[in-house]
Design a protein around this motif. Sequence first.
Motif, mmCIF file in Angstrom:
data_model
loop_
_atom_site.group_PDB
_atom_site.id
_atom_site.type_symbol
_atom_site.label_atom_id
_atom_site.label_comp_id
_atom_site.label_asym_id
_atom_site.label_seq_id
_atom_site.Cartn_x
_atom_site.Cartn_y
_atom_site.Cartn_z
ATOM 1 N N GLU A 1 -4.844 19.415 -5.548
ATOM 2 C CA GLU A 1 -3.851 20.486 -5.365
ATOM 3 C C GLU A 1 -4.529 21.773 -4.911
ATOM 4 N N PHE B 1 0.836 -1.203 0.000
ATOM 5 C CA PHE B 1 0.000 0.000 0.000
ATOM 6 C C PHE B 1 0.872 1.254 0.000
ATOM 7 N N LYS B 2 1.886 1.253 0.834
ATOM 8 C CA LYS B 2 2.752 2.444 0.926
ATOM 9 C C LYS B 2 3.564 2.631 -0.350
ATOM 10 N N GLU B 3 4.020 1.548 -0.933
ATOM 11 C CA GLU B 3 4.773 1.661 -2.188
ATOM 12 C C GLU B 3 3.879 2.205 -3.305
ATOM 13 N N THR B 4 2.617 1.842 -3.248
ATOM 14 C CA THR B 4 1.690 2.265 -4.304
ATOM 15 C C THR B 4 1.368 3.759 -4.214
ATOM 16 N N PHE B 5 1.189 4.242 -2.989
ATOM 17 C CA PHE B 5 0.726 5.620 -2.865
ATOM 18 C C PHE B 5 1.814 6.637 -2.518
ATOM 19 N N SER B 6 3.001 6.143 -2.215
ATOM 20 C CA SER B 6 4.073 7.102 -1.893
ATOM 21 C C SER B 6 4.552 7.932 -3.089
ATOM 22 N N PRO B 7 4.391 7.459 -4.332
ATOM 23 C CA PRO B 7 4.805 8.341 -5.446
ATOM 24 C C PRO B 7 3.876 9.541 -5.663
ATOM 25 N N MET B 8 2.797 9.602 -4.902
ATOM 26 C CA MET B 8 1.882 10.739 -5.075
ATOM 27 C C MET B 8 2.430 11.954 -4.342
ATOM 28 N N HIS B 9 2.741 12.993 -5.098
ATOM 29 C CA HIS B 9 3.285 14.213 -4.492
ATOM 30 C C HIS B 9 2.530 15.422 -5.023
ATOM 31 N N VAL B 10 2.411 16.405 -4.167
ATOM 32 C CA VAL B 10 1.864 17.675 -4.628
ATOM 33 C C VAL B 10 2.932 18.334 -5.501
ATOM 34 N N SER B 11 2.503 19.020 -6.537
ATOM 35 C CA SER B 11 3.479 19.569 -7.487
ATOM 36 C C SER B 11 4.262 20.749 -6.902
ATOM 37 N N TYR C 1 -1.988 3.586 5.085
ATOM 38 C CA TYR C 1 -0.837 4.409 4.684
ATOM 39 C C TYR C 1 -0.311 5.234 5.853
ATOM 40 N N ASP D 1 2.634 16.653 1.070
ATOM 41 C CA ASP D 1 2.217 15.468 0.322
ATOM 42 C C ASP D 1 1.080 14.726 1.025
#
Lengths: 177, 190
Positions: free
Chosen positions: B58, A7-17, B145, B41
């Motif tokens: 965002e 779960f963490k690997e899946t959602f950790s690439p989500m970043h605010v720009s 998470y 984030d």
Amino acid sequence: MNDRKLFKETFSPMHVSEEAISEVMKMTQSKNKKLLRLPQAVAGLCACLVLVLGLAVTANAATGGELFDGIAGMVLDIFQVNDYKGIGVSESGEEFTLMGTNVDLIAREGRAILVVGEDEEDITDALTRDGAYTYERTSGGTVCRVEVTGTPEDWKLEMAVFDEGDQPAITITRASD
Amino acid sequence: VGFFAPLKGISYGRALPEQHTKEVRGMSDQEFTRLVQMYGDTVFRVSFHFLKSRADAEDVTQTVLLRLFQEKKPFASDEHVKHWLIRVAVNESKRLLCCAWRRKTEPLEDYAETLCLPSREHSDLFYAVMALPVKYRIVVYLYYYEDYPVEEVARILGRNRSTVQTQLMRARGMLYDQLKEDRHERPETV
């Protein structure tokens, strides 16, 4: 689904720009400290303005429609003082106080939910039992009081916003359809 | 100022007290920057789990961070700040969900591609979570998470503990079924 690692690997690439963050930084460092973003400024704090303007329909009619035209071109900046109060600045530099917040009683899954600003409270039981419910919060010295009467299906609410120690400045009344 | 004259509750022409301009500043620039780096984030992910739209998430993130900047109440710890941010993000996201103006839709697939997920397993999980009803998505995210216990998830979302437990159980069931179906539909190619 018990794999937290996956779960963490899946959602950790989500970043605010970076753009979104730098925009926030610019706003907080701007000379005038414009703390409310548009359109949020209009949709959020100044939901109150819309509601207040709703009270002014009669006045608008009396002025031949000039009232709303004037207000639309009037507000330049809004400084939020607390959850219920803002300071508006007109294009000509005049300042005025805006008070209020959004308020509603909505039905959700058979329950009556009182929505005041960002707060939500299930008041079904209180209305059924007492026929009345009072919500009151203070933010930075400004009081928001909402009194709901009736039943979960047939209700009326009245919101008053005022500075502590003052008389209610705004009173907004709504009722079930 | 005559525009507001008929409007009860609007006092106009009042000088802006100096204290107001001070009050709107809640924390130092350095502290704010540190917290944005630490939790920006998290706010975005919480919002995305509600809205399934990068643009909307965002937008909410910016609003929440600005509210943090002007928040005057003292925070006891970084964890307290995080808890506050998540709660505000939840409320802002809910508000946007109900808003008629919200239509910044981007295909989920387009956004998923930008994540460069390492395997089909990750990709399937992403889509399976996003296919859950919104009330389950956020519970799953906070539990799996953010590692919040059920009690904390319930507090953040303003739901009963038993409700959150039930929602977690149902979400697990839906995810299990969906992921099983995905494996049948798209057998692994070696």
